[in-house]
Design an enzyme around this catalytic site. Structure first.
Site, PDB file in Angstrom:
ATOM      1  N   ASP A   1      -8.928  47.401 -32.075  1.00 34.54           N
ATOM      2  CA  ASP A   1      -7.911  46.538 -32.712  1.00 34.54           C
ATOM      3  C   ASP A   1      -8.432  45.130 -33.003  1.00 34.54           C
ATOM      4  O   ASP A   1      -8.247  44.606 -34.089  1.00 34.54           O
ATOM      5  CB  ASP A   1      -6.576  46.534 -31.943  1.00 34.54           C
ATOM      6  CG  ASP A   1      -6.639  46.008 -30.519  1.00 34.54           C
ATOM      7  OD1 ASP A   1      -7.761  45.780 -29.992  1.00 34.54           O
ATOM      8  OD2 ASP A   1      -5.561  45.816 -29.921  1.00 34.54           O
TER       9      ASP A   1
ATOM     10  N   ALA B   1      -1.822  49.342 -15.334  1.00 39.14           N
ATOM     11  CA  ALA B   1      -2.232  50.741 -15.493  1.00 39.14           C
ATOM     12  C   ALA B   1      -2.720  51.043 -16.905  1.00 39.14           C
ATOM     13  O   ALA B   1      -2.996  52.183 -17.245  1.00 39.14           O
ATOM     14  CB  ALA B   1      -1.064  51.660 -15.145  1.00 39.14           C
TER      15      ALA B   1
ATOM     16  N   LEU C   1      -0.865  50.632 -19.610  1.00 41.18           N
ATOM     17  CA  LEU C   1       0.254  51.141 -20.408  1.00 41.18           C
ATOM     18  C   LEU C   1       1.075  49.990 -21.017  1.00 41.18           C
ATOM     19  O   LEU C   1       2.212  50.182 -21.426  1.00 41.18           O
ATOM     20  CB  LEU C   1       1.150  52.062 -19.562  1.00 41.18           C
ATOM     21  CG  LEU C   1       0.452  53.299 -18.991  1.00 41.18           C
ATOM     22  CD1 LEU C   1       1.414  54.096 -18.098  1.00 41.18           C
ATOM     23  CD2 LEU C   1      -0.083  54.210 -20.090  1.00 41.18           C
TER      24      LEU C   1
ATOM     25  N   ASP D   1      -0.930  46.609 -28.786  1.00 43.59           N
ATOM     26  CA  ASP D   1       0.130  46.855 -27.803  1.00 43.59           C
ATOM     27  C   ASP D   1       1.469  46.288 -28.272  1.00 43.59           C
ATOM     28  O   ASP D   1       2.517  46.923 -28.157  1.00 43.59           O
ATOM     29  CB  ASP D   1      -0.239  46.233 -26.451  1.00 43.59           C
ATOM     30  CG  ASP D   1      -1.580  46.719 -25.951  1.00 43.59           C
ATOM     31  OD1 ASP D   1      -2.093  47.710 -26.509  1.00 43.59           O
ATOM     32  OD2 ASP D   1      -2.128  46.096 -25.024  1.00 43.59           O
TER      33      ASP D   1
HETATM   34  C1  GLA Z   1      -5.706  46.258 -24.173  1.00 48.51           C
HETATM   35  C2  GLA Z   1      -5.445  45.216 -25.239  1.00 48.51           C
HETATM   36  C3  GLA Z   1      -5.355  45.842 -26.634  1.00 48.51           C
HETATM   37  C4  GLA Z   1      -6.557  46.760 -26.911  1.00 48.51           C
HETATM   38  C5  GLA Z   1      -6.808  47.701 -25.732  1.00 48.51           C
HETATM   39  C6  GLA Z   1      -8.072  48.487 -25.887  1.00 48.51           C
HETATM   40  O1  GLA Z   1      -4.604  47.114 -24.075  1.00 48.51           O
HETATM   41  O2  GLA Z   1      -4.250  44.516 -24.969  1.00 48.51           O
HETATM   42  O3  GLA Z   1      -5.235  44.853 -27.616  1.00 48.51           O
HETATM   43  O4  GLA Z   1      -7.685  46.016 -27.215  1.00 48.51           O
HETATM   44  O5  GLA Z   1      -6.867  47.015 -24.494  1.00 48.51           O
HETATM   45  O6  GLA Z   1      -7.994  49.374 -26.946  1.00 48.51           O
END
Ligand code: GLA
Length: 383
Positions: A38, A125, A127, A174
């Protein structure tokens, strides 16, 4: 979420002495594929899940935001919107402060509110408990102040709260999925244009999440280091982002970067390809290709990006032996512990749970937690 809403409402009534005018939620997420892509302007394929953060709230006429945090012993904190920029905040309060400051960069005149907040996304975790908290707060403040805030705008504010006020240089995935998720669907997000495309979770398959319960250490610093290595690799090719690099360019520029930078970029380039392939495979119900993409993604996170730990690799091997090419399994989230996500045929879910319960703790000394999740609407897509 219903139970959380009841709890938030009851505490709200106890503390503030009236029914809340608004009750809303924002989900956490599981990423099916597209990890650490991302912030490289690449592609991700997450789904919002049936775990999240609930807020009960009523607007106020002054400039105070008063928040009660159910999951922190009903701690209460008052935020004065006029002096917030200079105020100190720690723990959960720093997220509230960051979100309000990010919101006020665009809407400086918002009014105060009374809020009670609770959630059930397991913390640390992978999530996205923090993104779910941020988006739940933003949706609440937007509703109470009748702001014309879109899901994508809210997501950018949530990310700003992390980047500028919480010290984590995360990408946009996220917050976008917590805001813009859709029921029974996964979201293909182009993190450069924020263009969204949805695909169904295939009929007859469950999303099984296993928390390794490995205590994560140094996550933020390792995360920020990975990001720097990706940016250094792009700069070595004369590019502003790895999104613009082809494999030929990367191979040609191998001598201009460190071995680690090359590996990180190699992961990102191949992961973008896998994410697009997996989206097409989900659309076509081609589970064998999903299985291959998820397996290759995991291997790339383990060998090129170096963000997995042994108990996570073990879980992936264990579940992979049961799932074969009828589903798929990989680590999900930022790494260094956290969860494994699997697409499992409905009639194999019980067997998968038993397999984990009979073996994981014996092998690692840690008890796992297992959730069968559904894909849910995001805070800004809910009816
Ligand atoms: C975390 C970050 C996201 C992304 C993921 C890895 O969740 O908040 O922005 O970079 O790691 O894919």
């Amino acid at each position: 979420m219903q139970e959380l809403a009841t709890n938030a409402t009851n505490v709200f009534k106890d503390v503030f002495g009236s029914e809340p005018a608004y009750v809303g939620n924002a989900p956490g997420r599981v990423n099916l594929i597209g990890e650490h892509t991302d912030y490289n302007d690449g592609f991700v394929l997450p789904a919002a899940i049936n775990f999240g953060t609930v807020v009960a709230a009523t607007g106020r006429d002054d400039r105070t935001v008063s928040v009660v945090a159910l999951d922190f012993d009903n701690e209460r904190a008052d935020f004065d919107l006029d002096t917030l920029a200079d105020a100190e905040a720690s723990s959960w309060r720093s997220y509230v402060r960051g979100v309000l400051l990010a919101l006020m960069e665009q809407y400086p005149d918002i009014k105060g509110a009374n809020l009670s907040v609770t959630g059930n996304v397991p913390q640390g975790a992978g999530l996205s408990s923090s993104a779910s908290f941020e988006i739940a707060l933003l949706k609440t403040m937007a509703s109470l102040n009748e702001l014309p805030l879109s899901g994508a705008e809210a997501a950018k504010m949530g990310q700003l709260a992390e980047n500028k006020y919480a010290g984590c240089n995360c990408g946009i995935m996220d917050q976008m999925i917590s805001a813009c998720g859709a029921k029974n669907r996964a979201l293909l997000l182009d993190c450069r244009s924020l263009e969204t495309k949805y695909t169904s979770i295939p009929e007859g398959y469950s999303v099984l999440i296993t928390n390794s319960n490995v205590k994560r250490g140094l996550v933020d610093s390792e995360y920020n280091t990975r990001r720097e290595q990706c940016e250094a690799a792009a700069a070595a090719m004369g590019l502003s982002s790895l999104r613009d690099a082809s494999m030929e360019q990367l191979l040609a520029a191998k001598d201009k970067m460190s071995e680690k930078e090359f590996q990180r970029a190699h992961h990102v380039l191949t992961e973008n390809e896998r994410t697009l392939t997996m989206f097409d495979a989900l659309n076509a119900g081609d589970m064998a290709t999903c299985s291959k993409m998820m397996a290759e993604s995991h291997a790339s996170m383990r060998d090129d990006f170096e963000i997995t730990v042994r108990p996570i690799d073990y879980l992936v091997e264990l579940l992979g032996s049961l799932i074969g090419d009828n589903g798929g399994v990989r680590m999900t989230g930022g790494g260094f512990g956290g969860c494994v996500v699997a697409l499992v045929a409905d009639n194999k879910v019980d067997e998968a749970k038993t397999l984990i319960l009979e073996n994981y703790e014996k092998e690692t000394g840690i008890a796992p937690s297992i959730f069968v999740c559904s894909a849910e609407d995001g805070a800004f897509t809910q009816a």
